[in-house]
Write a protein that holds these residues in place. Structure first.
Motif, short mmCIF file in Angstrom:
data_model
loop_
_atom_site.label_atom_id
_atom_site.label_comp_id
_atom_site.label_asym_id
_atom_site.label_seq_id
_atom_site.Cartn_x
_atom_site.Cartn_y
_atom_site.Cartn_z
N MET A 1 39.25 46.01 -19.33
CA MET A 1 38.26 45.69 -20.14
C MET A 1 37.56 44.12 -19.81
O MET A 1 36.55 43.93 -19.77
CB MET A 1 38.69 45.64 -21.77
CG MET A 1 38.92 47.04 -22.55
SD MET A 1 39.75 46.86 -23.92
CE MET A 1 38.54 45.86 -25.02
N ARG A 94 41.22 53.66 -26.49
CA ARG A 94 39.67 53.98 -27.00
C ARG A 94 38.68 52.91 -26.51
O ARG A 94 37.55 53.20 -26.22
CB ARG A 94 39.47 54.54 -28.30
CG ARG A 94 40.31 55.98 -28.46
CD ARG A 94 39.99 56.38 -29.99
NE ARG A 94 40.56 57.72 -30.11
CZ ARG A 94 41.74 58.20 -30.25
NH1 ARG A 94 42.88 57.44 -30.28
NH2 ARG A 94 41.82 59.48 -30.27
N LEU A 95 39.15 51.49 -26.93
CA LEU A 95 38.15 50.52 -26.72
C LEU A 95 37.95 50.24 -25.10
O LEU A 95 36.92 50.09 -24.93
CB LEU A 95 38.63 49.21 -27.19
CG LEU A 95 38.83 49.20 -28.90
CD1 LEU A 95 39.30 48.09 -29.41
CD2 LEU A 95 37.41 48.99 -29.65
N ALA A 97 37.91 52.60 -22.87
CA ALA A 97 36.87 53.72 -22.56
C ALA A 97 35.71 53.72 -22.98
O ALA A 97 34.79 54.30 -22.20
CB ALA A 97 37.65 55.10 -23.33
N GLU A 98 35.46 52.90 -24.00
CA GLU A 98 34.15 52.84 -24.48
C GLU A 98 33.44 51.58 -23.94
O GLU A 98 32.39 51.17 -24.08
CB GLU A 98 34.17 52.54 -26.05
CG GLU A 98 34.46 53.82 -26.87
CD GLU A 98 34.71 53.41 -28.33
OE1 GLU A 98 34.58 52.40 -28.61
OE2 GLU A 98 35.18 54.11 -28.98
N THR A 99 34.30 50.67 -22.96
CA THR A 99 33.73 49.53 -22.45
C THR A 99 32.91 49.99 -20.92
O THR A 99 33.31 50.70 -20.16
CB THR A 99 34.87 48.56 -21.95
OG1 THR A 99 35.65 48.33 -23.03
CG2 THR A 99 34.31 47.44 -21.30
N PRO A 100 31.85 49.34 -20.96
CA PRO A 100 30.69 50.01 -19.91
C PRO A 100 31.30 49.27 -18.60
O PRO A 100 32.03 48.02 -18.76
CB PRO A 100 29.43 49.16 -20.28
CG PRO A 100 29.31 48.73 -21.62
CD PRO A 100 30.82 48.87 -22.18
N GLU A 103 35.97 53.48 -16.16
CA GLU A 103 36.06 55.07 -16.41
C GLU A 103 37.56 55.39 -16.46
O GLU A 103 38.47 55.07 -15.60
CB GLU A 103 35.43 55.59 -15.05
CG GLU A 103 35.77 57.08 -14.77
CD GLU A 103 35.53 57.64 -13.54
OE1 GLU A 103 35.57 58.83 -13.28
OE2 GLU A 103 34.90 56.85 -12.75
#
Length: 395
Positions: A1, A94-95, A97-100, A103
């Protein structure tokens, strides 16, 4: 992240195939020293919504309880968080995985490192029975105490014995209040940490010499007898044990060099110390931040990665070496030395000394500051005044 927030592209390789996987054997606590990173990542609000409990730890010693309180009129003491890994790990995954830029590749196990011209350039990964190769400007091993990446790298490693056992269980419904409590029985230890969902994690670290045979023969009975015998013991019989008694009989201290050419290690992959101190999760967050501070701009923008890695190694060593060496020494199961006795006894008798000890136990100050000449002198004065105040009267 943190890397992705700087613009780097990150392949996050997770050997577990499910989003809800979590580590079971853990102290389930985050020290105050890592709260700045937790806040930087935006983790504090979702963790607290999930039930994570703020803590300022109280410590039992033979001189009395050390109960840190803020100075009159001052800000509250820095707090940590107690949160079970079954809550923390999926939330963090999950956070991420949601970070632009990140991957997440579940079910991907690393089985080799790629090298070119004396530098690590990527990894070999097996997923669904198929091996692929990934190249990268930097390989980061964040894979725990038994780090595959660390072992494959061949980086120097120092192991030292831990002469304590480690066992824990989770209880629901204990009338425990808000305080996290640690018992320094010198040399045995124990703790009770209120966590999310009304669950208290209770653990003990007895010496192998005196307790190994009993825990081998009857782990559950030995654990609960040990906990019941603690001074001001957690009332485990007033709650419900919702887990097995789990533990380990051998958990050596591990210290690897935290970087090599094109590669870095963070968290327990670099340094895994005696879990009785509850520093593993916090140091994982902190070492991740130090690595990104040192090398993130170079990774994201094509700068000098080797210089950044050397800077990371220097920061890691300066911040954690003295703490880890003291923990290694105490893991031999020795009694407190004269300086520790002086500082702990003063902390049980004086509010200022209690705050000083709390800053050290929270890893907000290093060993040098904790046991500075000024700190030792103040502790000696506290204890001298205590003796005078409690001396028998001649009348």
């Amino acid at each position: 992240m943190l890397f992705a927030n700087l613009g780097a592209r990150v392949a996050l390789l997770e050997k577990h195939s499910g989003m809800d996987a979590y580590k079971v054997l853990c102290t389930h606590t985050l020290q105050p020293s890592c709260m700045p990173v937790v806040k930087t990542l935006g983790l504090l609000p979702p963790l607290e919504r999930a039930g994570a409990r703020r803590h300022v730890t109280h410590l039992w010693t033979r001189w009395g309880w050390i109960e840190p309180r803020p100075a009159p009129g001052r800000e509250p003491l820095p707090h940590g968080l107690n949160v079970r890994r079954r809550t923390l790990d999926p939330l963090l995954r999950r956070l991420a995985a949601e970070t632009p830029g990140v991957e997440l590749r579940l079910g991907s196990g690393v089985n080799g490192l790629l090298e070119e011209d004396g530098r690590f350039t990527g990894v070999r990964v097996t997923a669904n029975g198929t091996e692929t190769r990934l190249t990268a400007r930097l390989v980061v091993g964040a894979d725990g105490r038994n780090s595959t990446v660390g072992s494959l790298s061949g980086l120097p490693v120092r192991l030292s014995a831990n002469n304590r056992l480690g066992f824990l269980a989770q209880y629901r419904g204990l009338p425990d209040g808000d305080a996290s409590r640690v018992w320094f029985l010198d040399p045995d230890t124990a703790f009770a940490f209120p966590n999310d969902d009304g669950v208290t994690v209770v653990a003990c670290s007895p010496s192998k010499e005196h307790h190994a045979s009993a825990f081998r023969a009857d782990p559950e009975g030995s654990f609960e007898r040990f906990v019941r015998a603690l001074p001001d013991a957690p009332p485990i019989d007033q709650g419900e044990r919702i887990s097995k008694v789990i533990g380990t009989r051998d958990l050596p201290n591990v210290y690897r060099k935290p970087y090599g050419p094109g590669l870095a290690l963070v968290g327990d992959a670099a340094l895994a110390t005696d879990p009785l101190w509850g520093v593993g999760c916090g140091w994982a967050f902190q070492s991740a931040q130090w690595l990104v501070d040192a090398v993130g701009p170079a990774v994201a923008g094509g700068g000098d990665v080797p210089a950044g890695l050397a800077a990371y190694g220097g920061k890691h060593r300066a911040a954690l070496d003295s703490h880890h060496r003291l923990m290694e020494d105490y893991a031999a199961v020795r009694p407190f030395n004269v300086f520790e006795r002086l500082l702990l006894s003063a902390a049980a008798r004086d509010a200022g000394a209690a705050r000083h000890y709390y800053a050290f136990a929270s890893r907000l100050i290093d060993v040098k500051e904790f046991a500075s000449p000024g700190s030792l002198l103040r502790a000696a004065r506290v204890n001298a005044f205590h003796r005078l105040r409690n001396a028998p009267s001649n009348s």
